[in-house]
Design an enzyme around this catalytic site. Structure first.
Site, mmCIF file in Angstrom:
data_model
loop_
_atom_site.group_PDB
_atom_site.id
_atom_site.type_symbol
_atom_site.label_atom_id
_atom_site.label_comp_id
_atom_site.label_asym_id
_atom_site.label_seq_id
_atom_site.Cartn_x
_atom_site.Cartn_y
_atom_site.Cartn_z
ATOM 1 N N GLU A 120 13.997 3.158 0.349
ATOM 2 C CA GLU A 120 14.954 2.843 -0.456
ATOM 3 C C GLU A 120 15.623 4.382 -1.461
ATOM 4 O O GLU A 120 14.705 5.007 -1.386
ATOM 5 C CB GLU A 120 14.351 2.707 -2.076
ATOM 6 C CG GLU A 120 14.892 1.845 -2.897
ATOM 7 C CD GLU A 120 14.078 1.272 -4.259
ATOM 8 O OE1 GLU A 120 12.530 0.682 -3.799
ATOM 9 O OE2 GLU A 120 14.967 0.902 -5.074
ATOM 10 N N ARG A 133 -1.032 4.083 4.039
ATOM 11 C CA ARG A 133 -0.855 4.468 3.256
ATOM 12 C C ARG A 133 -1.195 5.610 3.753
ATOM 13 O O ARG A 133 -2.227 5.659 3.747
ATOM 14 C CB ARG A 133 -1.246 5.079 1.945
ATOM 15 C CG ARG A 133 0.373 3.589 1.106
ATOM 16 C CD ARG A 133 0.872 3.647 0.092
ATOM 17 N NE ARG A 133 1.563 4.175 -0.535
ATOM 18 C CZ ARG A 133 3.188 3.940 -1.024
ATOM 19 N NH1 ARG A 133 3.038 2.256 -0.465
ATOM 20 N NH2 ARG A 133 3.931 4.829 -1.437
ATOM 21 N N LYS A 171 7.181 8.484 -5.868
ATOM 22 C CA LYS A 171 8.252 9.548 -6.053
ATOM 23 C C LYS A 171 8.686 9.582 -7.606
ATOM 24 O O LYS A 171 9.745 10.333 -8.466
ATOM 25 C CB LYS A 171 9.743 8.370 -5.542
ATOM 26 C CG LYS A 171 10.089 9.056 -4.312
ATOM 27 C CD LYS A 171 10.704 7.332 -3.973
ATOM 28 C CE LYS A 171 10.821 6.864 -2.639
ATOM 29 N NZ LYS A 171 11.686 5.205 -2.670
HETATM 30 P P1 ATP Z 1 6.333 6.088 -3.210
HETATM 31 O O1 ATP Z 1 5.923 5.076 -3.659
HETATM 32 O O2 ATP Z 1 6.040 6.870 -3.020
HETATM 33 O O3 ATP Z 1 8.645 5.244 -4.221
HETATM 34 P P2 ATP Z 1 7.784 2.897 -1.783
HETATM 35 O O4 ATP Z 1 7.088 2.721 -0.821
HETATM 36 O O5 ATP Z 1 8.354 3.186 -2.910
HETATM 37 O O6 ATP Z 1 7.399 4.807 -2.024
HETATM 38 P P3 ATP Z 1 10.087 3.646 0.685
HETATM 39 O O7 ATP Z 1 11.042 4.257 -0.248
HETATM 40 O O8 ATP Z 1 10.279 2.595 -0.304
HETATM 41 O O9 ATP Z 1 8.985 4.030 -1.075
HETATM 42 O O10 ATP Z 1 9.392 3.743 1.705
HETATM 43 C C1 ATP Z 1 9.909 3.810 2.817
HETATM 44 C C2 ATP Z 1 8.706 3.363 3.726
HETATM 45 O O11 ATP Z 1 7.954 4.622 4.143
HETATM 46 C C3 ATP Z 1 8.091 1.916 3.779
HETATM 47 O O12 ATP Z 1 7.616 1.480 4.443
HETATM 48 C C4 ATP Z 1 6.936 2.743 2.976
HETATM 49 O O13 ATP Z 1 5.385 1.648 2.887
HETATM 50 C C5 ATP Z 1 6.583 3.218 3.398
HETATM 51 N N1 ATP Z 1 5.824 4.726 2.991
HETATM 52 C C6 ATP Z 1 5.999 5.238 1.936
HETATM 53 N N2 ATP Z 1 5.634 5.788 0.963
HETATM 54 C C7 ATP Z 1 3.838 5.597 1.996
HETATM 55 C C8 ATP Z 1 3.176 7.007 2.279
HETATM 56 N N3 ATP Z 1 2.223 7.710 1.679
HETATM 57 N N4 ATP Z 1 2.723 6.652 3.707
HETATM 58 C C9 ATP Z 1 2.672 5.564 5.168
HETATM 59 N N5 ATP Z 1 4.174 4.910 4.548
HETATM 60 C C10 ATP Z 1 4.785 5.091 3.095
HETATM 61 MG MG MG Z 2 9.973 1.258 -2.688
#
Ligand code: ATP
Ligand code: MG
Length: 541
Positions: free
Chosen positions: A31, A256, A266
């Site tokens: 995102e 994760r 984030k």
């Molecule tokens: P955050 O909680 O840090 O904002 P998010 O999951 O909202 O992370 P996205 O930009 O939606 O961030 O994530 C893009 C992809 O990366 C998604 O498929 C998510 O599952 C994966 N992802 C995010 N954080 C991790 C992590 N710590 N380990 C593995 N994959 C991750």
């Molecule tokens: Mg997200």
């Protein structure tokens, strides 16, 4: 099925074997609401890596259904970070590319009696969802006739209603044990400027509804995501089945990446930036890819780390020291060696005259790395901590009457220490042994300690920065994030360094002998050596 590969690769392999799919297609779905972090590196490793392994392709898919938080600035930064990590996407796709199609699919759901316009407020919807042990209550609007739903939904799109006044909900099952299946909201009214579609839309699809559609439209065969989406998979499948997707993309969840001493979300990273705890998103202490890059951590080491931690289905926390060990291992093999003295103590050789150049090994582990010349004279600097007036037993560094070797040069004996009014040692005076030169030592003198040094006459001033982790360690793990922040995680030294470091290309990673791995940079036109990782291995194997 082969025993090789992680559980995702095994699933993909059997899907291929059973001819369920043609070519493998995945997508990496960030995102654009912030910078990528090392957790995303794992997601990229899984998405790009799985596609690569089976000769398929991976799209870069921007999940931009949440206009109020998303920005073009983040889109650009994300692309830069993916390239840096060494991955190449097939197509660059945005959820917003599909807004029109996603809307059409919603009308189809309505026409099939599978979605309805609901007038309950967000609060009311929440309060009627039920609990894990009790079913939810059906909305009084659930039985609206199809024609009325279509009319209202079109009016929602046309901007007739205020934000939050109505929404579109899937008609599934208010007593499902899975809360996500209790008539989830699939469209909301939101007047927000979208970074790509501007104010064209005032209704936006929800992630759980849009994602399976976007996957399908891209021809994604395997939608690889993290475990928190496991409970959402029934809804993912419901959308695909109800809309008749064939072949239907398959969602597979993996754990994760969590690292000790680091915060990955984030939301928290943003807080660190906004409150000035760090210098920005690319501060070398940040777990963002921009931070790792700025820190001087090689992309290859990050990929190697992702490969080594593996892909599993159980959440766990990885020791930050393991990540550091992987980085150290990489740099140990690849980084040229150099010398800098962080807390300089003057060392004068009383029986040496003039100066010379001595051969310095660039990297003893790298074949053919060779040597380069470094200056040596009667005035050098060594580390303050390499001399002791009051040494403990078995002290192999310099003490009065003691011997030590100066790395790639001679053995010296310390004869005298000069102190100031406070008893602080300001200089030591030594004798050198001409026959003890490294590589041609015929002196017969035994010196256990090997010290790094720089030539005082040719050395340059350098600012050296060392870093601690942003979060205090596991002893604090139960505490709130803000209480665990280590506000003193940057340490600055005014060091003396070999002039060679100034001529090296900015950003080169060096092993500063006996000190650690450092990256060269300029700060106010001055040499700065910024710590990548320490020499000491804290990882408990
Ligand atoms: P955050 O909680 O840090 O904002 P998010 O999951 O909202 O992370 P996205 O930009 O939606 O961030 O994530 C893009 C992809 O990366 C998604 O498929 C998510 O599952 C994966 N992802 C995010 N954080 C991790 C992590 N710590 N380990 C593995 N994959 C991750
Ligand atoms: Mg997200």
């Amino acid at each position: 099925m082969s025993e090789n590969g992680n559980f995702i690769e095994q699933i993909v392999e059997s899907d291929l074997a059973e001819s369920k799919i043609g070519a493998v297609k995945t997508r990496f779905p960030p995102e654009p609401n912030g910078y990528l972090h090392v957790g995303h590196a794992k997601s990229m490793f899984v998405n790009f890596g799985t596609a690569q392994k089976f000769g398929g392709t991976c799209n870069l898919f921007f999940d931009d259904t949440n206009p109020s938080k998303e920005k073009t600035e983040f889109v650009e930064a994300i692309k830069q970070d993916i390239r840096w990590l060494g991955y190449a996407w097939e197509k660059e796709v945005y959820a917003s590319d599909f807004f029109e199609v996603i809307y059409d699919y919603a009308e189809r759901l309505i026409l099939a009696g599978k979605a309805f316009v609901c007038d309950l407020s967000a609060e009311e919807i929440k309060n009627t969802r039920g609990t894990l042990t009790e079913p939810g209550q059906e909305s009084p609007y659930r039985t609206r006739p199809v024609e009325e739903n279509i009319k209202l939904f079109r009016e929602m799109r046309a901007g007739k209603y205020a934000d939050g006044e109505k929404c579109l909900r899937a008609k599934i099952d208010m007593s499902s044990p899975n809360m996500n299946m209790r008539d989830p909201v699939i469209y909301r009214i939101l007047r927000a400027e979208h970074h790509r579609t501007g104010d064209k839309w005032c209704i936006y699809p929800m992630y759980d509804y849009a994602h399976p559609i976007c996957d399908y439209l891209q021809g994604v065969t395997h939608s690889l995501c993290t475990l928190e989406f496991e409970d959402h998979r029934p809804l993912y499948d419901w959308v695909g089945l109800t809309l008749g997707f064939a072949p239907k993309p398959r969602q597979i969840e993996f754990a994760r990446l969590n690292l000790t001493n680091l915060v990955m979300s984030k939301r928290y990273l943003k807080k660190l930036v906004e409150e000035g705890t760090v210098h920005g998103w690319d501060d070398p202490r940040m777990p963002t890819l921009a931070g790792l890059r700025n820190r001087g951590i090689p992309a290859a080491a990050v990929r190697d780390f992702c490969a080594r931690i593996g892909v599993v289905k159980a959440n766990s926390e990885c020791e930050i020291s393991y990540f550091e060990a992987v980085v150290r291992e990489y740099l140990n093999a690849h980084a040229p060696r150099a010398m800098a003295v962080l807390e300089p103590l003057k060392l004068t050789i009383t029986n040496y005259e003039g100066s010379e150049e001595t051969d310095f090994e660039i990297n003893q582990l790298e074949e053919n790395a060779g040597t380069r010349k470094i200056a040596f004279s009667d005035t050098l600097y060594i580390e303050k901590s390499d001399f002791s007036l009051d040494p403990p037993p078995k002290y192999h560094r310099l003490k009065i009457g003691g011997y030590a070797r100066l790395k790639n040069a001679y053995i010296v004996r310390c004869d005298e220490a000069v102190t100031d009014g406070n008893g602080e040692v300001t200089e030591i005076k030594c004798t050198y042994f001409p026959e003890s030169k490294s590589g041609a030592d015929t002196s017969g003198i035994k010196a256990k300690g090997v010290l790094h040094w720089v030539d005082a006459k040719t050395c340059v001033d350098a600012v050296v920065k060392q870093y601690d982790h942003l979060l205090r360690d596991a002893d604090y793990a139960g505490q709130d994030f803000s209480e665990r922040i280590n506000t003193e995680s940057e340490h600055v030294f005014f060091a003396k360094a070999e002039p060679y470091l100034v001529s090296a290309e900015e950003g080169t990673a060096f092993q500063l002998m006996r000190t650690g791995y450092y990256k060269t940079c300029r700060e106010n036109d001055k040499l700065c050596l910024s710590e990548i990782v320490s020499l000491k291995d804290n990882f408990n194997k």
